[in-house]
Design an enzyme around this catalytic site. Structure first.
Site, mmCIF file in Angstrom:
data_model
loop_
_atom_site.group_PDB
_atom_site.id
_atom_site.type_symbol
_atom_site.label_atom_id
_atom_site.label_comp_id
_atom_site.label_asym_id
_atom_site.label_seq_id
_atom_site.Cartn_x
_atom_site.Cartn_y
_atom_site.Cartn_z
ATOM 1 N N ASP A 92 31.330 15.830 57.637
ATOM 2 C CA ASP A 92 31.255 17.047 58.454
ATOM 3 C C ASP A 92 30.553 18.108 57.610
ATOM 4 O O ASP A 92 31.143 18.702 56.710
ATOM 5 C CB ASP A 92 32.677 17.481 58.821
ATOM 6 C CG ASP A 92 32.732 18.823 59.551
ATOM 7 O OD1 ASP A 92 31.673 19.446 59.756
ATOM 8 O OD2 ASP A 92 33.845 19.253 59.897
ATOM 9 N N ASP A 102 38.577 15.254 68.453
ATOM 10 C CA ASP A 102 38.751 15.353 67.007
ATOM 11 C C ASP A 102 39.818 16.390 66.724
ATOM 12 O O ASP A 102 39.921 17.402 67.417
ATOM 13 C CB ASP A 102 37.435 15.674 66.293
ATOM 14 C CG ASP A 102 36.797 16.971 66.745
ATOM 15 O OD1 ASP A 102 37.165 18.038 66.215
ATOM 16 O OD2 ASP A 102 35.914 16.928 67.630
ATOM 17 N N GLU A 156 28.308 21.533 57.977
ATOM 18 C CA GLU A 156 27.957 22.563 58.937
ATOM 19 C C GLU A 156 27.919 23.922 58.246
ATOM 20 O O GLU A 156 28.119 24.021 57.030
ATOM 21 C CB GLU A 156 28.982 22.572 60.074
ATOM 22 C CG GLU A 156 30.423 22.732 59.595
ATOM 23 C CD GLU A 156 31.436 22.658 60.720
ATOM 24 O OE1 GLU A 156 31.480 23.621 61.508
ATOM 25 O OE2 GLU A 156 32.177 21.647 60.802
#
Length: 295
Positions: free
Chosen positions: A176, A87, A178
Site C-alpha cells: 500500500d 479492506d 500512497e
C-alpha cells in the site's frame, strides 16, 4: 482478460456525520447487520494521523481533499456488480465475518504491518476470521519509505502476516503505497529513489514468498512520485483507488487494473461502520487462480 491477470482511502467518519455532510448517498441502502462491537473513531480528515495508525486510503483523503473525498467516497456510482471485496484494519473493530460472507463479499484484505515496527492489533482476528468464513483473503503493508529501505519493510511484512501459502484462499500480499499521511506527499524521495524503494520491496517480498506483491496506489500519486514508472507493469498486479467514477483512472505505466477500490464509505453487513468496497476485474474463478498462483 489481458495475458497477465495478477492482482484504493478511507474517509473514517460515522454514518451520522456522513449523512449530515450529504456524503452517504447510495451507500445508505446497504443494510448493516450482524456487526461486532462498534469500531474506534479514527482521526477526522482534517486531523493528523498518528504514527503507525494509517490505513489503506489514509493518504488518499489528503490527496483528494475533504470535499472531494466525501463526494467521491459515497455518492455514485456504487459498482456492486461482479466479484466484491472489502479492506479493513483495526479501525473497523470486531467484524462478524460470517455476516460479511452472507452479504456477498468474496474477498478481503486486512492491514498487517506499517513501516518496520507497527503491527495492526486486529490483523490476526481478521485474517483467521475471514478464512474460516470462506472468504479469499490477504494482507497489506502500509509503506513508509521515509523510515527505512524497501527491502527491510518487505522482510518485516513477510514475517508478520504477509506470507503466502497455496491453499486457494490466500492472496498475494499488497504494498500500500500512497500519499504520505504524515508529511510530504512523496516521503521526501525523488522519483528515482522511489522507484528503487518499490523495486527493492518487490524483490525482497518475492524472494520471501515466491509471489509478486500487489501494488495499491492512485494515479495521481504514482504519476507524481514515480514519474509514471513502467517498471512494475509486467510484475505487480495493480489495485487502483478511485472513488465516485464509473471507470477508474489507471496510473501511467500499468496496462489495466486488477482490483478497484471504488468507494471509501460503503456499508456491509457484519461491519459496524464504513468500509472500503472493492471490485475484482474478473470472475471468481480468476480470483481463485490468483490465490493459487495459476493466473
Amino acid at each position: 482478460m489481458p495475458a497477465y491477470r495478477s492482482p484504493s482511502r478511507r474517509l473514517k467518519r460515522s454514518p451520522r456525520a456522513l449523512m449530515a455532510a450529504g456524503a452517504l448517498g447510495s451507500a445508505a441502502a446497504l443494510i448493516l447487520t450482524g456487526a461486532g462491537p462498534a469500531a474506534a473513531a479514527p482521526p477526522a480528515p482534517d486531523e493528523p494521523v498518528r504514527s503507525g495508525q494509517a490505513w489503506m486510503g489514509a493518504g488518499t483523503r489528503i490527496e483528494q481533499g475533504l470535499a472531494s473525498s466525501a463526494a467521491g467516497g459515497g455518492v455514485t456510482p456504487m459498482d456492486t456488480s461482479g466479484v466484491q471485496g472489502i479492506d479493513v484494519s483495526h479501525w473497523q473493530g470486531a467484524i462478524n465475518w460470517g455476516s460479511v460472507k452472507a452479504a456477498g463479499i468474496d474477498f478481503a484484505y486486512m492491514k498487517a504491518t506499517e513501516g518496520t515496527t507497527f503491527k495492526d492489533s486486529r490483523f490476526s482476528a481478521n485474517y483467521t476470521g475471514s478464512y474460516n468464513a470462506g472468504l479469499i483473503r490477504g494482507a497489506y503493508h502500509f509503506a513508509r519509505p521515509d523510515v527505512s529501505n524497501g527491502a527491510t519493510q518487505a522482510g518485516y511484512f513477510a514475517s508478520n502476516g504477509g506470507g503466502w501459502s497455496k491453499d486457494g484462499k490466500t492472496l498475494p500480499g499488497v504494498l500500500d503505497i500512497e500519499h504520505n499521511p504524515y508529511g510530504a506527499m512523496c516521503y521526501g524521495l525523488s522519483t528515482t529513489q522511489m522507484r528503487t524503494w518499490i523495486n527493492d520491496f518487490y524483490t525482497t517480498y518475492k524472494a520471501r514468498t515466491t509471489r509478486d506483491a500487489v501494488i495499491y496506489t492512485t494515479a495521481s500519486w504514482w504519476n507524481t512520485c514515480t514519474g509514471g514508472w513502467t517498471g512494475m507493469s509486467t510484475k505487480s498486479p495493480l489495485w487502483v483507488a478511485h472513488w465516485g467514477t464509473a471507470n477508474p483512472t489507471v496510473p501511467s505505466g500499468f496496462p489495466t487494473w486488477t482490483i478497484w477500490q471504488y468507494t471509501a464509505t460503503g456499508r456491509v453487513g457484519g461491519v459496524s461502520g464504513d468500509v472500503d468496497r472493492n471490485k475484482f476485474n474478473g470472475s471468481l474463478a480468476r480470483l481463485q487462480a490468483l490465490a493459487n498462483n495459476t493466473a
